[in-house]
Scaffold this active site. Sequence first.
Site, PDB file in Angstrom:
ATOM      1  N   GLU A 133       9.890  85.746  -2.209  1.00 30.44           N
ATOM      2  CA  GLU A 133      10.636  84.502  -2.475  1.00 30.44           C
ATOM      3  C   GLU A 133      10.191  83.780  -3.747  1.00 30.44           C
ATOM      4  OE1 GLU A 133      10.334  82.244   1.172  1.00 30.44           O
ATOM      5  OE2 GLU A 133      10.957  83.927   2.402  1.00 30.44           O
ATOM      6  N   GLU A 240      14.143  91.388   7.315  1.00 30.52           N
ATOM      7  CA  GLU A 240      13.969  90.292   8.281  1.00 30.52           C
ATOM      8  C   GLU A 240      15.288  89.956   8.979  1.00 30.52           C
ATOM      9  OE1 GLU A 240      11.923  86.987   6.520  1.00 30.52           O
ATOM     10  OE2 GLU A 240      10.698  88.270   5.245  1.00 30.52           O
TER      11      GLU A 240
HETATM   12  O1  G3I Z   1      -1.368  79.180  13.258  1.00 30.87           O
HETATM   13  C1  G3I Z   1      -0.970  77.819  13.463  1.00 30.87           C
HETATM   14  C2  G3I Z   1      -1.621  77.286  14.729  1.00 30.87           C
HETATM   15  O2  G3I Z   1      -3.017  77.231  14.532  1.00 30.87           O
HETATM   16  C3  G3I Z   1      -1.069  75.886  15.020  1.00 30.87           C
HETATM   17  O3  G3I Z   1      -1.578  75.438  16.248  1.00 30.87           O
HETATM   18  C4  G3I Z   1       0.467  75.970  15.106  1.00 30.87           C
HETATM   19  C5  G3I Z   1       1.098  74.625  15.397  1.00 30.87           C
HETATM   20  O4  G3I Z   1       1.136  73.874  14.203  1.00 30.87           O
HETATM   21  O5  G3I Z   1       0.981  76.432  13.847  1.00 30.87           O
HETATM   22  C6  G3I Z   1       0.529  77.758  13.610  1.00 30.87           C
HETATM   23  O6  G3I Z   1       1.065  78.176  12.389  1.00 30.87           O
HETATM   24  C7  G3I Z   1       2.451  78.492  12.492  1.00 30.87           C
HETATM   25  C8  G3I Z   1       2.638  79.940  12.006  1.00 30.87           C
HETATM   26  O7  G3I Z   1       4.032  80.282  11.976  1.00 30.87           O
HETATM   27  C9  G3I Z   1       1.903  80.935  12.921  1.00 30.87           C
HETATM   28  O8  G3I Z   1       2.463  80.864  14.209  1.00 30.87           O
HETATM   29  C10 G3I Z   1       3.215  77.551  11.562  1.00 30.87           C
HETATM   30  O9  G3I Z   1       3.172  76.256  12.115  1.00 30.87           O
HETATM   31  C11 G3I Z   1       4.663  78.003  11.454  1.00 30.87           C
HETATM   32  O10 G3I Z   1       5.315  77.240  10.448  1.00 30.87           O
HETATM   33  C12 G3I Z   1       4.716  79.463  11.014  1.00 30.87           C
HETATM   34  O11 G3I Z   1       6.080  79.844  10.987  1.00 30.87           O
HETATM   35  C13 G3I Z   1       6.306  81.120  10.363  1.00 30.87           C
HETATM   36  C14 G3I Z   1       7.069  80.880   9.052  1.00 30.87           C
HETATM   37  O12 G3I Z   1       7.351  82.144   8.434  1.00 30.87           O
HETATM   38  C15 G3I Z   1       6.223  80.043   8.113  1.00 30.87           C
HETATM   39  O13 G3I Z   1       6.882  79.931   6.887  1.00 30.87           O
HETATM   40  C16 G3I Z   1       7.195  81.952  11.279  1.00 30.87           C
HETATM   41  O14 G3I Z   1       6.460  82.282  12.455  1.00 30.87           O
HETATM   42  C17 G3I Z   1       7.619  83.236  10.586  1.00 30.87           C
HETATM   43  O15 G3I Z   1       8.584  83.932  11.367  1.00 30.87           O
HETATM   44  C18 G3I Z   1       8.272  82.903   9.239  1.00 30.87           C
HETATM   45  O16 G3I Z   1       8.567  84.104   8.603  1.00 30.87           O
HETATM   46  C19 G3I Z   1       9.128  83.968   7.292  1.00 30.87           C
HETATM   47  C20 G3I Z   1       8.739  85.204   6.508  1.00 30.87           C
HETATM   48  O17 G3I Z   1       7.325  85.334   6.496  1.00 30.87           O
HETATM   49  C21 G3I Z   1       9.296  85.131   5.090  1.00 30.87           C
HETATM   50  N1  G3I Z   1      10.755  84.960   5.125  1.00 30.87           N
HETATM   51  C22 G3I Z   1      11.199  83.802   5.896  1.00 30.87           C
HETATM   52  C23 G3I Z   1      10.678  83.919   7.342  1.00 30.87           C
HETATM   53  C24 G3I Z   1      11.218  82.771   8.168  1.00 30.87           C
HETATM   54  O18 G3I Z   1      10.750  81.552   7.662  1.00 30.87           O
END
Ligand code: G3I
Length: 334
Positions: A133, A240
């Site tokens: 991205e 994805e």
């Molecule tokens: O690890 C922390 C945890 O310690 C904390 O308690 C919890 C609550 O705040 O957050 C956890 O982190 C989360 C992380 O996923 C791991 O679960 C983040 O808040 C959350 O924002 C993050 O979301 C991920 C997102 O990327 C972040 O940008 C999604 O799971 C994941 O599916 C998504 O994947 C991305 C691809 O990598 C790139 N393309 C877009 C796609 C969708 O956004």
Amino acid sequence: YRNIPSLSERYRPYFRIGAAVNAKSLNTHRDLLVTHFNSVTAENEMKWEEIHPEQDRYEFAKADALVNFAREHGMFVRGHTLVWHNQTPAAVFLDDLGQTATAAVVERRLEEHVATVLGRYHNDIGCWDVVNEAVVDAGTGFLRDSRWLQTLGDDYIAKAFRIAHQAAPDALLFYNDYNETKPDKSERIYKLVAGLLDEGVPIHGIGMQGHWMLDDPALDEIERAIDRYASLGVRLHITELDVSVYGNVHGTGGQSQEVLPYDDELAKRLAKRYRSLFSLLRARKDVIESVTFWGVADDDTWRDNFPVRGRKDWPLLFDVNHGPKQAFWSVVEF
Ligand code: G3I
């Protein structure tokens, strides 16, 4: 249940079928994974903030578990992702005084991260989303104004690919992005990758994320993007894939024009959409090497609360109880 055919077996003549997996779903969705998929991607566990949370601390356990599972079941692993503006510790770009670090310091940190991670998995991970991205969605700019661009300058992308190739010469290296079929953005992605190829940068593929919707993008828009990227002679991975039933991925800012109940009508619309998408992708198996869903089943997806806050989305082929949806049958029966 009529006996459920294996999705990945059905598609073996066309392309690999993958799924994004996280530490939890590796266990809770194991049966679906071993039956229907022959490729996996770590949803978060190989991102910088998770695998290398502090300069002198790596956390490999979750990534190791995924790689071991994949090896045990003969599954391909897509590495995701090395250089991204998201989920990268701020400290990577700062010096001890909390000021922006010099390019030399950031580049050395990038080299060390990539050498450590790709070195550890060089026998297990066949390809990497090296840069994710990096081009702007809209407007007149070109590269997203990320900390990578600010600290390393606009050849950071070429640098990242060269560093990755140095660390894992056998790995296939991808540029990955979303909204990748939108005419303006796909032109920017095309220009970026064409430029890298002209410079002799080791880049082997484009990851089309495929966060698509029920009606958008249109099939001919997708096909035009596939043709454009394929004309560069690179491999294409859909990396994805999901089909949001609630509207735009990165456009409406979480509000959606239609918030429908997930009834039979919507299930049929989703099945029809998946049938048309897979018919197109099968027809382009000459350039599409793998299709990865961003999740395994509807009970565990990144889409809950997005694009509509407080609403569950139903973007995948297996329902919340891990049963095959109409959308599943629509892509295996052809
Ligand atoms: O690890 C922390 C945890 O310690 C904390 O308690 C919890 C609550 O705040 O957050 C956890 O982190 C989360 C992380 O996923 C791991 O679960 C983040 O808040 C959350 O924002 C993050 O979301 C991920 C997102 O990327 C972040 O940008 C999604 O799971 C994941 O599916 C998504 O994947 C991305 C691809 O990598 C790139 N393309 C877009 C796609 C969708 O956004």
